[in-house]
Design an enzyme around this catalytic site. Structure first.
Site, PDB file in Angstrom:
ATOM      1  N   GLU A  59       6.178   6.592   2.170  1.00 51.75           N
ATOM      2  CA  GLU A  59       7.640   6.571   2.243  1.00 51.75           C
ATOM      3  C   GLU A  59       8.284   7.273   1.049  1.00 51.75           C
ATOM      4  O   GLU A  59       9.329   7.886   1.185  1.00 51.75           O
ATOM      5  CB  GLU A  59       8.124   5.118   2.317  1.00 51.75           C
ATOM      6  CG  GLU A  59       9.587   4.974   2.657  1.00 51.75           C
ATOM      7  CD  GLU A  59       9.940   3.574   3.113  1.00 51.75           C
ATOM      8  OE1 GLU A  59      11.044   3.123   2.770  1.00 51.75           O
ATOM      9  OE2 GLU A  59       9.132   2.937   3.814  1.00 51.75           O
ATOM     10  N   ASP A 114       6.325   2.008   3.843  1.00 51.82           N
ATOM     11  CA  ASP A 114       6.391   0.596   3.458  1.00 51.82           C
ATOM     12  C   ASP A 114       6.070  -0.292   4.654  1.00 51.82           C
ATOM     13  O   ASP A 114       6.517  -0.041   5.782  1.00 51.82           O
ATOM     14  CB  ASP A 114       7.781   0.252   2.915  1.00 51.82           C
ATOM     15  CG  ASP A 114       7.990   0.790   1.505  1.00 51.82           C
ATOM     16  OD1 ASP A 114       7.048   1.389   0.956  1.00 51.82           O
ATOM     17  OD2 ASP A 114       9.097   0.628   0.967  1.00 51.82           O
ATOM     18  N   TYR A 157       4.478  -6.254  -3.202  1.00 51.37           N
ATOM     19  CA  TYR A 157       5.574  -5.703  -2.386  1.00 51.37           C
ATOM     20  C   TYR A 157       6.795  -6.630  -2.399  1.00 51.37           C
ATOM     21  O   TYR A 157       6.668  -7.831  -2.136  1.00 51.37           O
ATOM     22  CB  TYR A 157       5.067  -5.522  -0.956  1.00 51.37           C
ATOM     23  CG  TYR A 157       6.040  -4.807  -0.047  1.00 51.37           C
ATOM     24  CD1 TYR A 157       6.331  -3.464  -0.234  1.00 51.37           C
ATOM     25  CD2 TYR A 157       6.658  -5.484   1.002  1.00 51.37           C
ATOM     26  CE1 TYR A 157       7.216  -2.805   0.602  1.00 51.37           C
ATOM     27  CE2 TYR A 157       7.549  -4.829   1.843  1.00 51.37           C
ATOM     28  CZ  TYR A 157       7.820  -3.494   1.638  1.00 51.37           C
ATOM     29  OH  TYR A 157       8.704  -2.842   2.468  1.00 51.37           O
TER      30      TYR A 157
END
Length: 569
Positions: free
Chosen positions: A7, A103, A299
């Site tokens: 991304e 992601d 994350y």
């Protein structure tokens, strides 16, 4: 040869380093068997109305509603160069496989799929799903790639979200802008969020403080009566008690365990960072994303506050490593209860946000002050979450005087437990926590003890208006909107998602609908423009219940329990 599409450039570089793709090319990195490239935000977006029909370039009420029969997409302005790179890579004759490494969430899936489809690529897709950019996590992820089709439902939910937002935003904005002669932005999530802020301001403006009165017995323990609305009634009780005998008729003692807090998900992290440091939701998200890309934390865009069972074995070492790196936790004696943060059933796409094992003192020294504050919050929360309970002894005395009951309470810490790492952190940032201890009841007092000639006084209080929203309290309201209406349905009952709520608040500020006021922890107030917009919109668009219901249905689409066509219809 395979193409791996991340991304962001920084994530692509982390992946390329693990795979040995170290040859820099124009818009990608090349290895022996891998071509690693990246998107730049939403490279592809849903087409504007004028793409469907040139007459839509002009905003006219008679053209509404605009509902595409077949959806189209366009390459975003400013990303055409990188799109050309991706189109060339994905259609190279020597490429036989594509890895989606955007992601691991709803929006990441949408970004990849729209690029994949726009380039006309039909090659087989594998999905990389990781929660950390540590080398070990990336290697493990590539060893367990899944077929891209396993995430078709996630993509359908993402596309439904984008299309629903397009329909409401395009039609609502054009309609109300034409009706009132000025641009009025309407959004599926933005509008009900604004409405909550406007309604709160209305409640504050319309609030009239009401006095109340309590009678206080002044004896070895100050005891308080119930509230009275009538001052004369309270004064009559005080007069009846003055100079009389009070007797302790009941002594209650109980020990309460204050269990450790859960780990952070994104929304809770944003709320507490706002309370501690005054950071906006977007600032906290930016710091958390930067820490993730620097491989220091996992994350950030998660709605889970637990870890999975396979992580339990590494927690003692991780906690010890983290504690040793925090100057305010030096010498801390750790007892690790990993089972307190493990629950596979409560982890959805990603587990809670925690530090990674890649953290070192040198890497922490390179952080900005804001990033370090967010890292410290995550580190301290890990130490608290696996720690011992905080144990409190509570004492409640009930006294009788002149036929009325009075109560006195106290709390005493008997074991600080997880409060120790939290308190040292709070002290290090000049934000000492309020002690749970509450004096007022002497442990030597006993049942049937009497006090002669007590004095009684009346104290006046005023009811207080609702508080203005801060980002912390607004995020909580957004997260819980619809919870009462949909108590037994899917987990997403709020408006927006952890990944999008910060952006919604920023759009309201930038659009001139709300403003931030105050010093450190700023309050959110509606502007005249914001109030006027909410005043003219129908309840359907203002209510958080509609978008909460839609988020709930999107979650069902994501899990394959609702067809995307049924949602869109």
């Amino acid at each position: 040869m395979r193409v791996i599409l991340a991304e962001k450039p920084s994530v692509a570089q982390s992946i390329a380093a693990v795979l040995g793709a170290d040859q820099k090319k124009n818009g990608y990195l090349q290895g022996e068997n891998d071509l690693v490239s990246w998107c730049i935000g939403h490279l592809i977006e849903l087409a504007p109305p004028e793409i469907y029909d040139a007459r839509y370039a002009k905003w006219r009420r008679e053209d509404l509603p605009i509902v595409p029969s077949a959806w189209e997409s366009v390459v975003s302005d400013g990303t055409k160069k990188q799109f050309a790179v991706l189109k060339d890579l994905l259609n190279r004759t020597d490429v036989d496989e594509v890895v989606c490494a955007t992601d691991a969430g709803r929006e990441g899936e949408l970004i990849f799929r729209m690029v994949y489809e726009k380039t006309g690529c039909t090659k087989p897709v594998k999905r990389l799903w990781i929660s950390s950019l540590e080398e070990s996590a990336i290697r493990d992820g590539f060893r367990s790639l899944k077929p891209g089709t396993a995430y078709d439902a996630l993509y359908r939910a993402a596309l439904c979200r984008a299309q629903a937002d397009w329909l409401v935003g395009i039609n609502g904005t054009r309609l109300y802008s034409r009706l009132y002669g000025t641009k009025l932005n309407v959004g599926r999530v933005m509008t009900p969020t604004l409405a909550m802020i406007v309604e709160r301001e209305k409640a504050i403006a319309g609030f009239t403080p009401k006095p109340f009165y309590t009678v206080h017995l002044l004896c070895p323990c100050e005891a308080t009566s119930e509230r009275f609305e009538d001052e004369q009634e309270a004064q009559a009780l005080a007069d009846a008690c003055n100079g009389q005998t009070a007797e302790i008729i009941r002594v209650e003692k109980k020990t309460r365990s204050d269990h450790p807090p859960k780990l952070y998900d994104l929304t809770t992290l944003q709320r507490e960072a706002n309370q501690l440091f005054g950071y906006t939701a977007q600032q906290t998200l930016d710091c958390a994303q930067s820490l993730y890309e620097k491989k220091l934390t996992t994350y950030p865009r998660t709605d889970s506050r637990f870890l999975t069972r396979d992580m339990a074995s590494m927690l003692p070492d991780l906690a010890q490593t983290v504690a040793a790196l925090l100057p305010f936790e030096q010498g801390l004696s750790l007892t690790i209860h990993a089972e307190q943060v493990i629950d596979d059933a409560r982890v959805s796409d990603h587990h809670a946000i925690i530090p990674t094992q890649s953290v070192t003192a040198e890497r922490l020294d390179a952080l900005t002050n804001e990033e370090l504050n967010i890292f410290n919050m995550l580190a301290v929360r890990l130490l608290c979450a696996v720690g011992e309970p905080h144990v409190i002894e509570e004492r409640t005395l009930t006294l009788s005087c002149a036929g009325h009951s009075f109560t006195a309470t106290s709390k005493t810490d008997t074991a600080l437990g997880w409060r120790i790492p939290e308190s040292t952190f709070y002290g290090s940032i000049g934000h000492p926590r309020e002690p749970d201890e509450q004096a007022g009841v002497d442990p030597a007092l006993y049942e049937h003890q009497r006090f002669f000639g007590v004095r009684a006084v009346v104290k006046k209080g005023l009811t207080t208006p609702p508080k203005r929203y801060t980002e912390a309290t607004l995020l909580a309201a957004m997260e819980n909107a619809g919870a009462e209406r949909f108590p037994d349905e899917a987990e997403r009952k709020g408006i927006g998602t952890p990944a999008t709520r910060a952006d919604i608040i920023e759009k309201l500020v930038k659009g001139g609908f709300i403003e931030r006021r105050g010093e450190k922890v700023k309050q959110l107030l509606p502007t005249d423009k914001g109030k006027n917009l909410i005043a003219v919109l129908p309840e359907t668009l203002r209510s958080p219940l509609l978008t909460a219901q839609w988020e709930n249905q999107l979650c069902q689409v994501e899990h394959g329990n609702l067809a995307s066509d049924d949602f869109l219809s």
